[in-house]
Write an enzyme that holds these catalytic residues in place. Structure first.
Site, PDB file in Angstrom:
ATOM      1  N   ILE A 179      53.237  45.529  42.545  1.00  0.00           N
ATOM      2  CA  ILE A 179      53.532  45.015  41.204  1.00  0.00           C
ATOM      3  C   ILE A 179      52.385  45.253  40.243  1.00  0.00           C
ATOM      4  O   ILE A 179      52.471  44.905  39.069  1.00  0.00           O
ATOM      5  CB  ILE A 179      53.864  43.510  41.251  1.00  0.00           C
ATOM      6  CG1 ILE A 179      52.712  42.730  41.877  1.00  0.00           C
ATOM      7  CG2 ILE A 179      55.145  43.271  42.030  1.00  0.00           C
ATOM      8  CD1 ILE A 179      52.937  41.228  41.915  1.00  0.00           C
ATOM      9  N   GLY A 180      51.319  45.849  40.713  1.00  0.00           N
ATOM     10  CA  GLY A 180      50.207  46.167  39.838  1.00  0.00           C
ATOM     11  C   GLY A 180      49.277  47.148  40.514  1.00  0.00           C
ATOM     12  O   GLY A 180      49.173  47.184  41.738  1.00  0.00           O
ATOM     13  N   LYS A 181      48.608  47.946  39.705  1.00  0.00           N
ATOM     14  CA  LYS A 181      47.760  48.973  40.288  1.00  0.00           C
ATOM     15  C   LYS A 181      46.644  49.317  39.324  1.00  0.00           C
ATOM     16  O   LYS A 181      46.864  49.446  38.126  1.00  0.00           O
ATOM     17  CB  LYS A 181      48.595  50.213  40.591  1.00  0.00           C
ATOM     18  CG  LYS A 181      47.898  51.268  41.419  1.00  0.00           C
ATOM     19  CD  LYS A 181      48.890  52.361  41.775  1.00  0.00           C
ATOM     20  CE  LYS A 181      48.259  53.436  42.624  1.00  0.00           C
ATOM     21  NZ  LYS A 181      49.225  54.509  42.919  1.00  0.00           N
ATOM     22  N   ASN A 213      42.316  51.193  39.300  1.00  0.00           N
ATOM     23  CA  ASN A 213      41.507  52.224  39.939  1.00  0.00           C
ATOM     24  C   ASN A 213      41.064  51.823  41.339  1.00  0.00           C
ATOM     25  O   ASN A 213      41.021  52.638  42.251  1.00  0.00           O
ATOM     26  CB  ASN A 213      40.276  52.525  39.092  1.00  0.00           C
ATOM     27  CG  ASN A 213      40.591  53.465  37.952  1.00  0.00           C
ATOM     28  OD1 ASN A 213      41.644  54.087  37.930  1.00  0.00           O
ATOM     29  ND2 ASN A 213      39.689  53.558  36.998  1.00  0.00           N
ATOM     30  N   PHE A 214      40.697  50.567  41.490  1.00  0.00           N
ATOM     31  CA  PHE A 214      40.119  50.142  42.756  1.00  0.00           C
ATOM     32  C   PHE A 214      40.887  48.999  43.405  1.00  0.00           C
ATOM     33  O   PHE A 214      40.441  48.437  44.388  1.00  0.00           O
ATOM     34  CB  PHE A 214      38.664  49.707  42.536  1.00  0.00           C
ATOM     35  CG  PHE A 214      37.906  50.654  41.665  1.00  0.00           C
ATOM     36  CD1 PHE A 214      37.651  51.944  42.094  1.00  0.00           C
ATOM     37  CD2 PHE A 214      37.469  50.274  40.407  1.00  0.00           C
ATOM     38  CE1 PHE A 214      36.973  52.836  41.289  1.00  0.00           C
ATOM     39  CE2 PHE A 214      36.793  51.160  39.596  1.00  0.00           C
ATOM     40  CZ  PHE A 214      36.538  52.447  40.034  1.00  0.00           C
ATOM     41  N   ALA A 215      42.002  48.641  42.837  1.00  0.00           N
ATOM     42  CA  ALA A 215      42.764  47.524  43.388  1.00  0.00           C
ATOM     43  C   ALA A 215      44.245  47.758  43.194  1.00  0.00           C
ATOM     44  O   ALA A 215      44.670  48.523  42.332  1.00  0.00           O
ATOM     45  CB  ALA A 215      42.331  46.216  42.727  1.00  0.00           C
ATOM     46  N   ASP A 259      37.452  36.106  28.816  1.00  0.00           N
ATOM     47  CA  ASP A 259      38.426  37.196  28.654  1.00  0.00           C
ATOM     48  C   ASP A 259      39.811  36.621  28.373  1.00  0.00           C
ATOM     49  O   ASP A 259      40.810  37.087  28.913  1.00  0.00           O
ATOM     50  CB  ASP A 259      38.451  38.078  29.901  1.00  0.00           C
ATOM     51  CG  ASP A 259      39.162  39.413  29.647  1.00  0.00           C
ATOM     52  OD1 ASP A 259      39.332  39.775  28.461  1.00  0.00           O
ATOM     53  OD2 ASP A 259      39.547  40.083  30.621  1.00  0.00           O
TER      54      ASP A 259
END
Length: 795
Positions: A66-68, A70-72, A182
C-alpha cells in the site's frame, strides 16, 4: 506540561554510530535464537492452500503493498492470531546511512511512548540484521489530503471536529516534550470512523525548554517564517504555525501561502498575508490570527488555542482540554485468557506488558483490545474464532523481535463523522469467522510476481522503479543516497485539481538554509542533492483505500542534480478578502473545477522541492550527491484545492471526485500491453464466458456521482473501459474480473501515471459505477488522463 517522560536524545548531526530500537549502540545486530516453545496444533477452522502460501512476517500475513519509497515499503497485513488488520512498514537498513538509521530508531523510540487516540499506534517492532519491520495501526480512511482533493473543503462544523482531534494530539506530544515538525495534510490520516490519526514521526524530536533546535524540518507551505529565516527555534511554535496552515486548508480547500517557486513562497510566508474566503466565519478567522503569527513569541500556545471560541462551538459543555493519558490496562483477564488459549504463558504475557517489550506477546494483547474486523456478512472475528499460534521452525531469518504496542484507547468520535463518510469498507476476501493457525514458513517479503513486475516496468519505462506512496504512519526515512533506482512519484489519489502532495526533505542547518531559503533561490533546492525520504513512511497507517504513504514520491536518479522547472501561476478571479480587509461576495467556491487540460494554477508538480519536507541536515551532506528527492509537486491551492480561489467551475469534477474512492491499492503487476489484457484480443470476452454469469462486481459503500454510474451490464462496462483505454494508448492488465491496472505516459518525462479502474456495484441499487484509484504519478497527469477517459466512456 505534565511530568516529562524520559527519552534518549539523539544529536541530529551525530553520524558516527547509530542506535538500535532499544537504545544501545549497535555496530552489528546479533540475531536472537528462535523460541523454544513447541508448535501449537492447528485450529479446526483454518485457512489452507492459497492463503498459507502468502508471505509472513512474524505473526502477520502480508497482503498488498500500500506504499513504497526508496528504502521502505508498506504492506497491508493481517495478524493471524486475532484477524486484525495492520500496516507493516518494511525498511531496508542496508540502504540507510548512519544518520538515517539514527532518525529511524529515534522515530521508533518516540512512537513507543505516544499513546493517544488520534496518533497512529505502533504495535510491534521486528528487527533482523538487514531489515526493520514496524507493525502499525492501519488507518482505513486514507489521508486528509486525498479526502480534501476528492471532496473539497470541509464545512466548519466538520473541520472543527477534525481540528479538535489534531490539536489534542499535537498538544499531547508537546506535553511530552516532543515536536512533530512535519505536520501537513498528507500526514493526517483517517480511520474507519473518520477520526484523525497523526502519522509520520520521522522528523520528530525531543525538545527542552531553553535549548534551541536548528534543523529545518517540514514542507515549505506549512513551514513557519522563522524556518525560512534560518533562525533557531524552541520547537512547539513551528507546530503551531503548521496547525494554522492545516486549519486554513481544511476550511478553504487551499493553502494560505503558496507561490510559483520557493522564492515567491518564502516572500509570502514572511509577509504573513493570506486571503480570507468570504465564507469563512469571523471566529475561524480570529483563530487563524492566533496561529499564523509571524513573531513566534507572540504565537499562541496550544493550551490557549484549546480555549478559543471557534474550537468549542457546539462543545460549550466540554471545552477542549489537554489529553490525560489513561493508566495502562495490563490486567484484562478476558484478553489474557484468550492469549493463554493461543499458547502464550501467563508469565510471559505479564512480563511483556509490564516491561513494554513491544514484541509479539504485547502486540497480540493490544490487538485483542482493538475493534475486530467486520466482514461483509456482518460477522466479526470473535474469541471463539481466534486461533492458537504456531511457531515455524525458521522465523524471519534469525530475527530480533522487539515490538511496541499501544493499549486500547477509546476513539474520540468525530462530531460530524457521518457527513463525509466515503471510505471503502469492503474487507479483504476472507470468509467470516475464520481461524488462522498454521503459519507457513517465512517467505520473501515481496512476492516473486511483484518483483518480476517491477523488473518488467523498469525495462519498459526507462528503467524506473515504480514507487507507490504508502499510507503508513511510519516515519519518513531521511535517506542516504540511493545509487541506482529512480522512483516515480508515489501514488496519491487526486480527484481534481492539482493540489499537490508535499514531500519531505532535510535541509542542513543555518548555512545551508541561508542558501536554500534566505536568498529564496528555488534552484538552490532543486539543484541541490536532497535525500529523498521514504515515501512509504507516512502511509504506514493510512488506509488501503487511500493507499498512499505520506511521504514523498521521489524521482531519485544517480548522476547530476536535476533542475526542476516550476510552472507559472495564474491567480483566480474569485473574490476574497485579505486578512485585514472586509469580506467581499464571490461565486461559490464549493464548485470544484477540473478540466481535461492542464489546470490554470498548477504551481508545483508533485514532489517538487517546494512541496517537500525539508530536514536541515541533508542539504549539506548531499550537495555532491545525485538528486534523490522527488520531482516537483503541485500546491494545495492548485487544482481541486484551488477551487476556493478560482471562479471557474466545470462539471467534470463531479465525474472524477466520486471515482476516487479509498481502496487498497493492489500491488501492481505487468503493465505492458499483452494480448490477454487488451480489448483488441478476444480473450477478455472468453474469460467472461469462462467465469460464468454469476460473477458480480463487489459492492462499495460510498457516494457516486450520477455521471459515473450506469445500469449497463458490468461485463459491457468493462469492454467499454478497455475500448477507451486502447483509444488513449493506455497499457493495462486485467487483474481481476472487474479490475484493471492501467499505465499511461512516459517515465522519462515525469508523465507516467498508474491507476486502477474497477466496476463496482452500488449497494441497494441496480446500478454500477466506475471507480478510479491512483497508484502513482503526478496529480496533474492523473487528472488529465482520468478526466479524458471519464469523458469518453459511453456508459
Amino acid at each position: 506540561m505534565s511530568a516529562r517522560t524520559p527519552l534518549p536524545t539523539v544529536n541530529e548531526r551525530d553520524t558516527e554510530n547509530h542506535t538500535s530500537v532499544d537504545g544501545y549502540t549497535e555496530p552489528h545486530i546479533q540475531p536472537t535464537k528462535s523460541s523454544s516453545r513447541q508448535n501449537i496444533p492447528r485450529c479446526r477452522n483454518s485457512i489452507t492452500s492459497a492463503t498459507d502460501e502468502q508471505p509472513h512476517i512474524g505473526n502477520y500475513r502480508l497482503q498488498k503493498t500500500i506504499g513504497k519509497g526508496n528504502f521502505a515499503k508498506v504492506k497491508l497485513a493481517r495478524h493471524v492470531l486475532t484477524g486484525r488488520e495492520v500496516a507493516v512498514k518494511i525498511i531496508d537498513k542496508t540502504q540507510l546511512n548512519p544518520t538515517s538509521l539514527q532518525k529511524l530508531f529515534r522515530e521508533v523510540r518516540i512512537m513507543k511512548i505516544l499513546n493517544h487516540p488520534n496518533i497512529v499506534k505502533l504495535f510491534e517492532v521486528i528487527e533482523t540484521e538487514k531489515t526493520l519491520y514496524l507493525v502499525m495501526e492501519y488507518a482505513s480512511g486514507g489521508e486528509v489530503f486525498d479526502y480534501l482533493v476528492a471532496h473539497g473543503r470541509m464545512k466548519e462544523k466538520e473541520a472543527r471536529a477534525k481540528f479538535r482531534q489534531i490539536v489534542s494530539a499535537v498538544q499531547y506530544c508537546h506535553q511530552k516534550y516532543i515536536v512533530h515538525r512535519d505536520l501537513k495534510a498528507e500526514n493526517l490520516l483517517l480511520d474507519g470512523d473518520m477520526n484523525i490519526k497523526i502519522a509520520d514521526f520521522g522528523f520528530s524530536n525531543e525538545f527542552t525548554v531553553g535549548n534551541k533546535l536548528d534543523t529545518f524540518c517540514g514542507s515549505p507551505p506549512y513551514a513557519a517564517p522563522e524556518l525560512f529565516q534560518g533562525k533557531k527555534y524552541d520547537g512547539p511554535e513551528v507546530d503551531v504555525w503548521s496547525l494554522g496552515v492545516i486549519l486554513y486548508t481544511l476550511v478553504s480547500g487551499s493553502l494560505p501561502f503558496d507561490g510559483q517557486n520557493l522564492k515567491e513562497l518564502r516572500e509570502r510566508v514572511l509577509r504573513g498575508k493570506y486571503r480570507i474566503p468570504f465564507y469563512m466565519s469571523t471566529d475561524c478567522e480570529n483563530l487563524l490570527k492566533k496561529l499564523l503569527v509571524l513573531n513566534p513569541i507572540k504565537r499562541g500556545s496550544l493550551e490557549q488555542i484549546m480555549k478559543d471560541r471557534w474550537m468549542n462551538v457546539g462543545h460549550e459543555e466540554e471545552e477542549l482540554k489537554p489529553y490525560t493519558e489513561p493508566d495502562p490496562d495490563f490486567n484484562d483477564t478476558k484478553r489474557i485468557d484468550i492469549m493463554v488459549t493461543m499458547g502464550f504463558a501467563r508469565d510471559e504475557i505479564n512480563d511483556a506488558l509490564i516491561n513494554q517489550k513491544y514484541d509479539e506477546v504485547m502486540a497480540t494483547y493490544i490487538l485483542l483490545g482493538r475493534k475486530p474486523p467486520e466482514f461483509e456478512g456482518g460477522e466479526s472475528l470473535s474469541s471463539g474464532n481466534l486461533c492458537q499460534r504456531s511457531r515455524p521452525s525458521s522465523d524471519l531469518n534469525n530475527s530480533t523481535l522487539q515490538s511496541p504496542a499501544h493499549l486500547k484507547v477509546q476513539r474520540s468520535i468525530s462530531a460530524n463523522q457521518k457527513q463525509r463518510r466515503f471510505s471503502d469498507h469492503a474487507g479483504p476476501s476472507i470468509p467470516p469467522a475464520v481461524s488462522y493457525t498454521k503459519r507457513p514458513q517465512a517467505n520473501s517479503v515481496e512476492s516473486e510476481q511483484k518483483e518480476e513486475w517491477d523488473k518488467d516496468v523498469a525495462r519498459k519505462l526507462g528503467s524506473t522503479t515504480v514507487g507507490s506512496k504508502s499510507e503508513m504512519t511510519a516515519s519518513p526515512l531521511v535517506g542516504p543516497e540511493r545509487k541506482k533506482s529512480s522512483t516515480i512519484p508515489s501514488n496519491n489519489v487526486y480527484s481534481g485539481g492539482s493540489m499537490a502532495r508535499r514531500n519531505t526533505y532535510v535541509c542542513e542547518r543555518t548555512t545551508d538554509r541561508y542558501v536554500a531559503l534566505q536568498n529564496g533561490k528555488d534552484s538552490s533546492l532543486t539543484e541541490m542533492s536532497v535525500s529523498s525520504i521514504s515515501s512509504a513512511g507516512s502511509s504506514v497507517a493510512s488506509a488501503v483505500p487511500s493507499a498512499r504513504p505520506r511521504h514523498q514520491k521521489s524521482m531519485s536518479t544517480s548522476g547530476h542534480p536535476i533542475k526542476v522547472t516550476l510552472p507559472t501561476i495564474k491567480d483566480g478571479s474569485e473574490a476574497y478578502r485579505p486578512g485585514t480587509t472586509q469580506r467581499v461576495p464571490a461565486a461559490s467556491p464549493s464548485a470544484h473545477s477540473i478540466s481535461t487540460a492542464t489546470p490554470d494554477r498548477t504551481r508545483f508538480p508533485r514532489g517538487s522541492s517546494s512541496r517537500s519536507t525539508f530536514h536541515g541536515e541533508q542539504l549539506r551532506e548531499r550537495r555532491s550527491v545525485a538528486y534523490n528527492g522527488p520531482p516537483a509537486s503541485p500546491s494545495h491551492e492548485t487544482g481541486a484545492f484551488a477551487h476556493a480561489r478560482r471562479g471557474t467551475s466545470t462539471g467534470i469534477i463531479s465525474k472524477i471526485t466520486s471515482k476516487f474512492v479509498r481502496r487498497d491499492p493492489s500491488e501492481g503487476e505487468a503493465s505492458g500491453r499483452t494480448d490477454t489484457s487488451r480489448s483488441t484480443s478476444g480473450e477478455p470476452k472468453e474469460r467472461d464466458k469462462e467465469e460464468g454469469k454469476d460473477s458480480k462486481p463487489r459492492s462499495l459503500r460510498f457516494t457516486w456521482s450520477m455521471k459515473t454510474t450506469s445500469s449497463m451490464d458490468p461485463n459491457d462496462m468493462m469492454r467499454e473501459i478497455r475500448k477507451v483505454l486502447d483509444a488513449n494508448n493506455c497499457d493495462y492488465e486485467q487483474k481481476e474480473r472487474f479490475l484493471l491496472f492501467c499505465v499511461h505516459g512516459d517515465a522519462r518525462q515525469d508523465s507516467l501515471v498508474q491507476w486502477e479502474m474497477e466496476v463496482c456495484k452500488l449497494p441497494r441499487l441496480s446500478l454500477n459505477g466506475v471507480r478510479f484509484k491512483r497508484i502513482s504519478g503526478t496529480s496533474i497527469a492523473f487528472k488529465n488522463i482520468a478526466s479524458k477517459i471519464a469523458n469518453e466512456l459511453k456508459l
